[in-house]
Design a protein around this motif. Structure first.
Motif, PDB file in Angstrom:
ATOM      1  N   PHE A  77       0.858  -1.183   0.000  1.00 53.60           N
ATOM      2  CA  PHE A  77       0.000   0.000   0.000  1.00 53.60           C
ATOM      3  C   PHE A  77       0.892   1.230   0.000  1.00 53.60           C
ATOM      4  CE2 PHE A  77      -2.357  -3.457   1.691  1.00 53.60           C
ATOM      5  CZ  PHE A  77      -3.680  -3.237   1.360  1.00 53.60           C
ATOM      6  N   ILE A  78       0.634   2.140  -0.924  1.00 53.46           N
ATOM      7  CA  ILE A  78       1.438   3.342  -1.059  1.00 53.46           C
ATOM      8  C   ILE A  78       0.545   4.542  -0.733  1.00 53.46           C
ATOM      9  CG2 ILE A  78       2.851   4.715  -2.622  1.00 53.46           C
ATOM     10  CD1 ILE A  78       3.043   2.010  -4.296  1.00 53.46           C
ATOM     11  N   HIS A  79       0.864   5.218   0.342  1.00 55.34           N
ATOM     12  CA  HIS A  79       0.092   6.397   0.737  1.00 55.34           C
ATOM     13  C   HIS A  79       0.709   7.642   0.116  1.00 55.34           C
ATOM     14  CE1 HIS A  79      -2.637   4.388   3.502  1.00 55.34           C
ATOM     15  NE2 HIS A  79      -1.607   3.593   3.771  1.00 55.34           N
ATOM     16  N   ASP A  80      -0.122   8.639  -0.121  1.00 55.74           N
ATOM     17  CA  ASP A  80       0.314   9.870  -0.780  1.00 55.74           C
ATOM     18  C   ASP A  80       1.281  10.687   0.060  1.00 55.74           C
ATOM     19  OD1 ASP A  80      -1.374   9.222  -2.905  1.00 55.74           O
ATOM     20  OD2 ASP A  80      -3.058  10.304  -2.016  1.00 55.74           O
ATOM     21  N   ARG A  81       1.173  10.569   1.376  1.00 52.88           N
ATOM     22  CA  ARG A  81       2.045  11.324   2.283  1.00 52.88           C
ATOM     23  C   ARG A  81       2.189  10.557   3.596  1.00 52.88           C
ATOM     24  NH1 ARG A  81      -2.113  13.354   1.199  1.00 52.88           N
ATOM     25  NH2 ARG A  81      -3.576  14.879   1.760  1.00 52.88           N
ATOM     26  N   PRO A  82       3.248  10.819   4.333  1.00 53.01           N
ATOM     27  CA  PRO A  82       3.410  10.152   5.628  1.00 53.01           C
ATOM     28  C   PRO A  82       2.231  10.465   6.558  1.00 53.01           C
ATOM     29  CG  PRO A  82       5.448  11.244   4.981  1.00 53.01           C
ATOM     30  CD  PRO A  82       4.375  11.702   4.022  1.00 53.01           C
ATOM     31  N   GLY A  83       1.832   9.464   7.331  1.00 52.93           N
ATOM     32  CA  GLY A  83       0.733   9.638   8.281  1.00 52.93           C
ATOM     33  C   GLY A  83       0.632   8.428   9.184  1.00 52.93           C
ATOM     34  N   GLN A  84      -0.331   8.451  10.063  1.00 53.19           N
ATOM     35  CA  GLN A  84      -0.584   7.325  10.957  1.00 53.19           C
ATOM     36  C   GLN A  84      -1.783   6.571  10.402  1.00 53.19           C
ATOM     37  OE1 GLN A  84      -0.664   9.598  14.665  1.00 53.19           O
ATOM     38  NE2 GLN A  84       1.291   8.635  15.180  1.00 53.19           N
ATOM     39  N   TYR A  85      -1.523   5.448   9.748  1.00 51.46           N
ATOM     40  CA  TYR A  85      -2.542   4.701   9.016  1.00 51.46           C
ATOM     41  C   TYR A  85      -2.893   3.400   9.737  1.00 51.46           C
ATOM     42  CZ  TYR A  85      -1.183   7.967   5.369  1.00 51.46           C
ATOM     43  OH  TYR A  85      -0.913   9.106   4.668  1.00 51.46           O
ATOM     44  N   GLY A  86      -4.046   3.391  10.355  1.00 49.66           N
ATOM     45  CA  GLY A  86      -4.550   2.168  10.948  1.00 49.66           C
ATOM     46  C   GLY A  86      -5.202   1.324   9.862  1.00 49.66           C
ATOM     47  N   TYR A  87      -5.073   0.021   9.982  1.00 50.05           N
ATOM     48  CA  TYR A  87      -5.676  -0.893   9.008  1.00 50.05           C
ATOM     49  C   TYR A  87      -6.662  -1.794   9.734  1.00 50.05           C
ATOM     50  CZ  TYR A  87      -2.862   0.280   4.959  1.00 50.05           C
ATOM     51  OH  TYR A  87      -2.328   0.934   3.876  1.00 50.05           O
ATOM     52  N   TRP A  88      -7.701  -2.206   9.024  1.00 48.31           N
ATOM     53  CA  TRP A  88      -8.661  -3.145   9.592  1.00 48.31           C
ATOM     54  C   TRP A  88      -8.840  -4.305   8.639  1.00 48.31           C
ATOM     55  CZ3 TRP A  88     -14.428  -1.305   9.371  1.00 48.31           C
ATOM     56  CH2 TRP A  88     -14.718  -0.843   8.102  1.00 48.31           C
ATOM     57  N   MET A  89      -9.488  -5.347   9.107  1.00 51.80           N
ATOM     58  CA  MET A  89      -9.599  -6.594   8.349  1.00 51.80           C
ATOM     59  C   MET A  89     -11.048  -6.863   7.917  1.00 51.80           C
ATOM     60  SD  MET A  89      -6.478  -7.687   8.217  1.00 51.80           S
ATOM     61  CE  MET A  89      -6.470  -9.456   7.991  1.00 51.80           C
ATOM     62  N   TYR A  90     -11.808  -5.794   7.721  1.00 56.28           N
ATOM     63  CA  TYR A  90     -13.201  -5.908   7.290  1.00 56.28           C
ATOM     64  C   TYR A  90     -13.282  -6.626   5.944  1.00 56.28           C
ATOM     65  CZ  TYR A  90     -17.893  -4.338   5.944  1.00 56.28           C
ATOM     66  OH  TYR A  90     -19.200  -4.279   5.554  1.00 56.28           O
ATOM     67  N   HIS A  91     -14.098  -7.624   5.876  1.00 59.03           N
ATOM     68  CA  HIS A  91     -14.322  -8.448   4.679  1.00 59.03           C
ATOM     69  C   HIS A  91     -13.089  -9.245   4.252  1.00 59.03           C
ATOM     70  CE1 HIS A  91     -18.456  -7.785   3.158  1.00 59.03           C
ATOM     71  NE2 HIS A  91     -18.383  -6.737   3.954  1.00 59.03           N
ATOM     72  N   CYS A  92     -12.067  -9.306   5.080  1.00 59.17           N
ATOM     73  CA  CYS A  92     -10.924 -10.174   4.772  1.00 59.17           C
ATOM     74  C   CYS A  92     -11.298 -11.587   5.195  1.00 59.17           C
ATOM     75  CB  CYS A  92      -9.670  -9.726   5.508  1.00 59.17           C
ATOM     76  SG  CYS A  92      -8.827  -8.388   4.680  1.00 59.17           S
ATOM     77  N   LYS A  93     -10.894 -12.541   4.408  1.00 54.52           N
ATOM     78  CA  LYS A  93     -11.203 -13.930   4.717  1.00 54.52           C
ATOM     79  C   LYS A  93      -9.986 -14.683   5.231  1.00 54.52           C
ATOM     80  CE  LYS A  93     -14.966 -14.022   1.459  1.00 54.52           C
ATOM     81  NZ  LYS A  93     -15.660 -14.718   0.414  1.00 54.52           N
ATOM     82  N   ILE A  94      -8.837 -14.026   5.198  1.00 56.00           N
ATOM     83  CA  ILE A  94      -7.587 -14.659   5.631  1.00 56.00           C
ATOM     84  C   ILE A  94      -6.875 -13.743   6.631  1.00 56.00           C
ATOM     85  CG2 ILE A  94      -7.224 -16.029   3.534  1.00 56.00           C
ATOM     86  CD1 ILE A  94      -5.345 -13.778   2.540  1.00 56.00           C
TER      87      ILE A  94
END
Length: 161
Positions: free
Chosen positions: A78-95
């Motif tokens: 995942f490539i973000h446009d600028r530095p930041g604090q990016y939390g990720y979630w696993m919504y609809h992930c099956k693995i």
């Protein structure tokens, strides 16, 4: 023209009501076609990973949703446009996934090993990471952090040009 303020009030109130209702329902995330895993990432131990790139907002939002497997040696960057604090979630992930956050110099700043999929509603899915400033996030098969002995402070090599 005396009715104009009343009409505007109704329109604004309707919009706010719709916004509140939309927040209570499950988010609609548009599917994104799988991308070719044609970018190589070199981990600190010298092994390589074939990654798909998630560069746009839609690609980052959809991520690896719906996948039923992720082979060893593959992942998504995942490539973000600028530095930041990016939390990720696993919504609809099956693995489950191992998630690695990196700063703009590709240095590992945070990790979430064995991150479980979220099988519930969006409101029940916890967020992972996002405590350190990052620009890149690498999702790998579960066990990759341990198998490759990844550590905060190590550098991951990749070229995006």
């Amino acid at each position: 023209m005396k009715w104009l303020p009343l009409l505007l009030s109704l329109v604004l109130f309707s919009g706010m009501s719709f916004g509140l209702m939309a927040q209570e329902s499950e988010p609609v995330i548009r599917p994104v076609a799988p991308r070719a895993a044609d970018t190589l990432v070199m981990l600190p131990d010298g092994s390589t990973v074939h990654v798909e790139l998630a560069k746009t907002e839609a690609e980052r939002e959809y991520g690896l949703m719906g996948r039923t497997s992720l082979p060893q040696g593959h992942g998504m960057l995942f490539i973000h446009d600028r530095p930041g604090q990016y939390g990720y979630w696993m919504y609809h992930c099956k693995i489950g996934l191992d998630i690695v956050w990196m700063d703009e110099d590709h240095r590992i700043v945070e990790m979430s090993p064995n991150t479980p999929p979220c099988k519930g509603k969006a409101s029940t899915c916890p967020s992972y990471g996002g405590h350190a400033t990052s620009t890149y996030v690498l999702e790998l098969p579960v066990g990759s952090i341990k198998a490759h002995d990844l550590q905060v402070g190590q550098t991951v090599n990749f070229n995006l040009s």
